[in-house]
Design a protein around this motif. Structure first.
Motif, PDB file in Angstrom:
ATOM      1  N   GLU A   2       0.837  -1.215   0.000  1.00  0.00           N
ATOM      2  CA  GLU A   2       0.000   0.000   0.000  1.00  0.00           C
ATOM      3  C   GLU A   2       0.865   1.255   0.000  1.00  0.00           C
ATOM      4  OE1 GLU A   2      -3.393   0.125  -0.267  1.00  0.00           O
ATOM      5  OE2 GLU A   2      -3.301  -2.043  -0.508  1.00  0.00           O
ATOM      6  N   ARG A   3       1.963   1.228   0.754  1.00  0.00           N
ATOM      7  CA  ARG A   3       2.865   2.397   0.797  1.00  0.00           C
ATOM      8  C   ARG A   3       3.427   2.685  -0.584  1.00  0.00           C
ATOM      9  NH1 ARG A   3       7.389   1.500   4.638  1.00  0.00           N
ATOM     10  NH2 ARG A   3       7.927   3.624   4.110  1.00  0.00           N
ATOM     11  N   VAL A   4       3.821   1.645  -1.313  1.00  0.00           N
ATOM     12  CA  VAL A   4       4.348   1.818  -2.666  1.00  0.00           C
ATOM     13  C   VAL A   4       3.258   2.380  -3.577  1.00  0.00           C
ATOM     14  CG1 VAL A   4       5.143   0.568  -4.718  1.00  0.00           C
ATOM     15  CG2 VAL A   4       6.198   0.118  -2.493  1.00  0.00           C
ATOM     16  N   LEU A   5       2.070   1.785  -3.537  1.00  0.00           N
ATOM     17  CA  LEU A   5       0.978   2.250  -4.388  1.00  0.00           C
ATOM     18  C   LEU A   5       0.608   3.698  -4.079  1.00  0.00           C
ATOM     19  CD1 LEU A   5      -1.280  -0.935  -4.320  1.00  0.00           C
ATOM     20  CD2 LEU A   5       0.124  -0.134  -6.231  1.00  0.00           C
ATOM     21  N   LEU A   6       0.510   4.035  -2.799  1.00  0.00           N
ATOM     22  CA  LEU A   6       0.173   5.409  -2.417  1.00  0.00           C
ATOM     23  C   LEU A   6       1.266   6.389  -2.841  1.00  0.00           C
ATOM     24  CD1 LEU A   6      -1.370   4.764   1.112  1.00  0.00           C
ATOM     25  CD2 LEU A   6      -2.566   5.742  -0.860  1.00  0.00           C
ATOM     26  N   ALA A   7       2.518   6.001  -2.707  1.00  0.00           N
ATOM     27  CA  ALA A   7       3.625   6.877  -3.113  1.00  0.00           C
ATOM     28  C   ALA A   7       3.560   7.140  -4.616  1.00  0.00           C
ATOM     29  CB  ALA A   7       4.968   6.263  -2.734  1.00  0.00           C
ATOM     30  N   LEU A   8       3.312   6.107  -5.395  1.00  0.00           N
ATOM     31  CA  LEU A   8       3.196   6.292  -6.846  1.00  0.00           C
ATOM     32  C   LEU A   8       2.022   7.212  -7.169  1.00  0.00           C
ATOM     33  CD1 LEU A   8       3.894   2.649  -8.025  1.00  0.00           C
ATOM     34  CD2 LEU A   8       5.376   4.640  -8.378  1.00  0.00           C
ATOM     35  N   PHE A   9       0.917   7.033  -6.478  1.00  0.00           N
ATOM     36  CA  PHE A   9      -0.259   7.878  -6.681  1.00  0.00           C
ATOM     37  C   PHE A   9       0.062   9.334  -6.336  1.00  0.00           C
ATOM     38  CE2 PHE A   9      -4.156   9.759  -4.862  1.00  0.00           C
ATOM     39  CZ  PHE A   9      -4.956   9.754  -5.993  1.00  0.00           C
ATOM     40  N   LYS A  61       4.934   9.376 -17.068  1.00  0.00           N
ATOM     41  CA  LYS A  61       5.013  10.013 -15.740  1.00  0.00           C
ATOM     42  C   LYS A  61       5.672   9.088 -14.716  1.00  0.00           C
ATOM     43  CE  LYS A  61       1.068  13.080 -16.264  1.00  0.00           C
ATOM     44  NZ  LYS A  61      -0.153  13.566 -15.626  1.00  0.00           N
ATOM     45  N   ALA A  62       6.248   7.996 -15.193  1.00  0.00           N
ATOM     46  CA  ALA A  62       6.870   7.004 -14.296  1.00  0.00           C
ATOM     47  C   ALA A  62       8.025   7.618 -13.519  1.00  0.00           C
ATOM     48  CB  ALA A  62       7.360   5.817 -15.123  1.00  0.00           C
ATOM     49  N   ILE A  63       8.299   7.054 -12.337  1.00  0.00           N
ATOM     50  CA  ILE A  63       9.454   7.479 -11.543  1.00  0.00           C
ATOM     51  C   ILE A  63      10.409   6.296 -11.389  1.00  0.00           C
ATOM     52  CG2 ILE A  63       8.178   9.282 -10.310  1.00  0.00           C
ATOM     53  CD1 ILE A  63       8.103   7.415  -7.868  1.00  0.00           C
ATOM     54  N   SER A  64      11.655   6.606 -11.130  1.00  0.00           N
ATOM     55  CA  SER A  64      12.658   5.548 -11.002  1.00  0.00           C
ATOM     56  C   SER A  64      12.449   4.759  -9.717  1.00  0.00           C
ATOM     57  CB  SER A  64      14.060   6.144 -11.026  1.00  0.00           C
ATOM     58  OG  SER A  64      14.302   6.891  -9.845  1.00  0.00           O
ATOM     59  N   VAL A  65      12.884   3.530  -9.746  1.00  0.00           N
ATOM     60  CA  VAL A  65      12.790   2.671  -8.562  1.00  0.00           C
ATOM     61  C   VAL A  65      13.579   3.292  -7.411  1.00  0.00           C
ATOM     62  CG1 VAL A  65      13.330   0.390  -7.626  1.00  0.00           C
ATOM     63  CG2 VAL A  65      12.366   0.590  -9.928  1.00  0.00           C
ATOM     64  N   SER A  66      14.750   3.862  -7.701  1.00  0.00           N
ATOM     65  CA  SER A  66      15.555   4.470  -6.628  1.00  0.00           C
ATOM     66  C   SER A  66      14.845   5.687  -6.029  1.00  0.00           C
ATOM     67  CB  SER A  66      16.951   4.839  -7.125  1.00  0.00           C
ATOM     68  OG  SER A  66      16.887   5.725  -8.217  1.00  0.00           O
ATOM     69  N   MET A  67      14.161   6.477  -6.848  1.00  0.00           N
ATOM     70  CA  MET A  67      13.395   7.622  -6.332  1.00  0.00           C
ATOM     71  C   MET A  67      12.249   7.126  -5.454  1.00  0.00           C
ATOM     72  SD  MET A  67      12.757  10.816  -6.014  1.00  0.00           S
ATOM     73  CE  MET A  67      13.674  11.701  -7.259  1.00  0.00           C
ATOM     74  N   LEU A  68      11.567   6.090  -5.900  1.00  0.00           N
ATOM     75  CA  LEU A  68      10.484   5.506  -5.114  1.00  0.00           C
ATOM     76  C   LEU A  68      11.006   5.022  -3.763  1.00  0.00           C
ATOM     77  CD1 LEU A  68       7.580   4.495  -4.772  1.00  0.00           C
ATOM     78  CD2 LEU A  68       8.233   2.453  -6.053  1.00  0.00           C
ATOM     79  N   VAL A 101       8.857   3.059 -12.795  1.00  0.00           N
ATOM     80  CA  VAL A 101       7.645   2.362 -12.360  1.00  0.00           C
ATOM     81  C   VAL A 101       6.461   3.321 -12.355  1.00  0.00           C
ATOM     82  CG1 VAL A 101       8.141   2.745  -9.898  1.00  0.00           C
ATOM     83  CG2 VAL A 101       6.722   0.821 -10.571  1.00  0.00           C
ATOM     84  N   PHE A 102       5.288   2.769 -12.679  1.00  0.00           N
ATOM     85  CA  PHE A 102       4.070   3.570 -12.648  1.00  0.00           C
ATOM     86  C   PHE A 102       2.874   2.663 -12.365  1.00  0.00           C
ATOM     87  CE2 PHE A 102       4.812   2.208 -16.979  1.00  0.00           C
ATOM     88  CZ  PHE A 102       3.564   1.858 -17.473  1.00  0.00           C
ATOM     89  N   LEU A 103       1.793   3.283 -11.875  1.00  0.00           N
ATOM     90  CA  LEU A 103       0.562   2.559 -11.586  1.00  0.00           C
ATOM     91  C   LEU A 103      -0.146   2.189 -12.884  1.00  0.00           C
ATOM     92  CD1 LEU A 103      -1.076   4.747  -8.787  1.00  0.00           C
ATOM     93  CD2 LEU A 103      -0.198   2.422  -8.510  1.00  0.00           C
ATOM     94  N   THR A 104      -0.692   0.992 -12.935  1.00  0.00           N
ATOM     95  CA  THR A 104      -1.598   0.624 -14.021  1.00  0.00           C
ATOM     96  C   THR A 104      -2.996   1.140 -13.645  1.00  0.00           C
ATOM     97  OG1 THR A 104      -2.187  -1.469 -12.980  1.00  0.00           O
ATOM     98  CG2 THR A 104      -0.285  -1.488 -14.491  1.00  0.00           C
ATOM     99  N   SER A 105      -3.935   1.028 -14.559  1.00  0.00           N
ATOM    100  CA  SER A 105      -5.297   1.450 -14.223  1.00  0.00           C
ATOM    101  C   SER A 105      -5.851   0.598 -13.072  1.00  0.00           C
ATOM    102  CB  SER A 105      -6.210   1.398 -15.442  1.00  0.00           C
ATOM    103  OG  SER A 105      -6.186   0.130 -16.030  1.00  0.00           O
ATOM    104  N   LYS A 106      -5.491  -0.683 -13.041  1.00  0.00           N
ATOM    105  CA  LYS A 106      -5.913  -1.555 -11.936  1.00  0.00           C
ATOM    106  C   LYS A 106      -5.319  -1.075 -10.613  1.00  0.00           C
ATOM    107  CE  LYS A 106      -5.858  -6.391 -10.455  1.00  0.00           C
ATOM    108  NZ  LYS A 106      -5.391  -7.753 -10.765  1.00  0.00           N
ATOM    109  N   GLY A 107      -4.045  -0.677 -10.636  1.00  0.00           N
ATOM    110  CA  GLY A 107      -3.396  -0.150  -9.433  1.00  0.00           C
ATOM    111  C   GLY A 107      -4.025   1.154  -8.971  1.00  0.00           C
TER     112      GLY A 107
END
Length: 77
Positions: free
Chosen positions: A8-15, A24-31, A62-68
């Motif tokens: 959830e923390r990963v999903l919320l951070a991406l959101f 609009k993806a961000i790098s794994v290291s930035m995440l 990395v970026f959220l899919t529509s499902k995410g």
């Protein structure tokens, strides 16, 4: 709404970073920095989220899919 687990923390951070499409993806290291975690741990969480169809990984970004996105938004309803 309880305490968010690692996925959830990963999903919320991406959101929160508006990482909702490939351009609009961000790098794994930035995440990893955003959620204050090790890159290796983030990679293992991402593997699970990718397998479930919630995120996509392209060229180490990395970026959220529509499902995410739907999963994140369901937390607020």
């Amino acid at each position: 709404m309880g305490v968010a687990g690692p996925e959830e923390r990963v999903l919320l951070a991406l959101f929160m970073q508006s990482a909702v499409s490939e351009n609009k993806a961000i790098s794994v290291s930035m995440l990893a920095k955003i959620i204050n975690s090790e890159v290796s741990l983030v990679n293992s969480i991402l593997k699970s989220l990718i397998d479930q169809g919630y995120v996509s990984l392209k060229d180490n970004n990395v970026f959220l899919t529509s499902k995410g996105l739907m999963r994140v938004l369901s937390r607020f309803s």
